[in-house]
Design an enzyme around this catalytic site. Structure first.
Site, short mmCIF file in Angstrom:
data_model
loop_
_atom_site.label_atom_id
_atom_site.label_comp_id
_atom_site.label_asym_id
_atom_site.label_seq_id
_atom_site.Cartn_x
_atom_site.Cartn_y
_atom_site.Cartn_z
N ARG A 202 7.53 -8.99 -3.60
CA ARG A 202 7.18 -7.61 -3.31
C ARG A 202 6.24 -7.60 -2.11
O ARG A 202 5.35 -8.45 -2.00
CB ARG A 202 6.52 -6.92 -4.51
N GLU A 231 8.22 -0.61 2.49
CA GLU A 231 9.63 -0.70 2.87
C GLU A 231 10.42 0.56 2.57
O GLU A 231 11.39 0.88 3.27
CB GLU A 231 10.31 -1.91 2.23
N HIS A 271 15.50 -6.38 1.92
CA HIS A 271 15.42 -6.55 0.46
C HIS A 271 16.81 -6.83 -0.12
O HIS A 271 17.30 -6.14 -1.02
CB HIS A 271 14.81 -5.31 -0.19
#
Length: 308
Positions: A202, A231, A271
């Site tokens: 994370r 993000e 991601h």
């Protein structure tokens, strides 16, 4: 698309939602779903969910505890290899017909010291992959798996000592109060000069501003990041310009994320550590299983507590 406060009325009748990482699952959104009984998140992490609100309103939360044991670890090493061998720069150069070597010298993994922070399922696979490359293995975790350490031949160290000894650091811990900002200015000063950092966990685990400074100073030679602190917002450049889009976001972190995106020695992916055919299938199957089990009155994979 993701669930937000603005479109929550479209799901007002829902008893179950199955969101992913980019849905807004804070109280202002969840309070609009008055019939909600279950959040079956399609992720392992639950830091995006207001668990306190869920407890107060008797909403169960189920996650996918294991879908990418190897998947995310493999992506971490894909980032490491790409950074260490300057794969992206080399590919871009040759696509222009330029076959020069200048500026493309990389480094071997063999003999380097790998520091794995977090030795759960994903961290375990990162250690196994590192061992396959002939790396020296070190680890840090609040829960130590002595049987795994014996099997793979690695030592558990306190975080400070690990940072001082590792040539490569890879993060595999959940985001919670204990890990938020785990790597800040003090921790970067303890690292070896020229360390490489990989983060597939994370974004907020790493102080992005401290990382940017460490990169500029050469303390960190390169970074492979599958996650960023802001993000959700950085996916949309308008977040830097629109007042409404900035609300609820750390503008400083958002700007630093944009700086990191443009660093030559930083490789950022969107991601996608989880995003393989096999892992996505496991996510879907487990999520559907969680919903069916809840419907039967035999719930599975329930998340308990804020730090789960």
């Amino acid at each position: 698309g993701p669930l937000t406060r603005d479109n929550a009325h479209e799901a007002a009748e829902a008893e179950v939602i199955a969101p992913f990482l980019y849905s807004e699952l804070a109280a202002p959104t969840l309070s609009r779903l008055e019939r909600l009984k279950l959040i079956a998140t399609r992720s392992t992490g639950v830091d995006q969910i207001d668990l306190e609100h869920c407890r107060e309103h008797d909403v169960a939360v189920a996650n996918v505890p294991s879908y990418g044991k190897n998947t995310v670890a493999e992506h971490a090493f894909a980032l490491l290899l790409a950074v260490g061998r300057r794969i992206v720069q080399a590919a871009e150069r040759t696509s222009r017909g330029d076959f020069s070597y200048q500026g493309l010298r990389g480094f071997d993994l063999l003999g380097k010291t790998l520091g794995v922070i977090g030795t759960g399922d994903i961290g375990e696979h990162a250690l196994r992959i590192g061992k396959g490359f002939g790396m020296e293995l070190l680890a840090h975790d609040v829960v130590q798996r002595d049987d795994l350490a014996d099997e793979l031949g690695f030592a558990y160290l306190e975080l400070d000592e690990l940072l001082e000894r590792a040539d490569v650091l890879t993060l595999h811990v959940p985001l919670n109060d204990a890990t938020h900002g785990m790597l800040g200015r003090e921790q970067f000063t303890r690292m070896k000069d020229g360390v490489v950092l990989v983060n597939t966990s994370r974004g907020p685990i790493v102080d992005a501003e401290a990382l940017t400074d460490a990169l500029a100073q050469g303390k960190v030679a390169g970074a492979g990041l599958d996650v960023l602190a802001e993000e959700r917002a950085v996916r949309d450049d308008r977040a830097l310009l629109e007042e409404g889009a900035r609300a609820g976001h750390d503008e400083g972190a958002l700007l630093v994320d944009h700086v990191l995106l443009r660093q030559d020695n930083v490789l950022v992916t969107p991601h996608i550590g989880f995003h393989t055919r096999e892992a996505v299938r496991r996510i879907v199957e487990t999520t559907m299983g969680n919903i069916r089990a809840f419907e039967r009155g035999e719930p599975e994979n329930l998340v308990e507590g804020e730090d789960a």
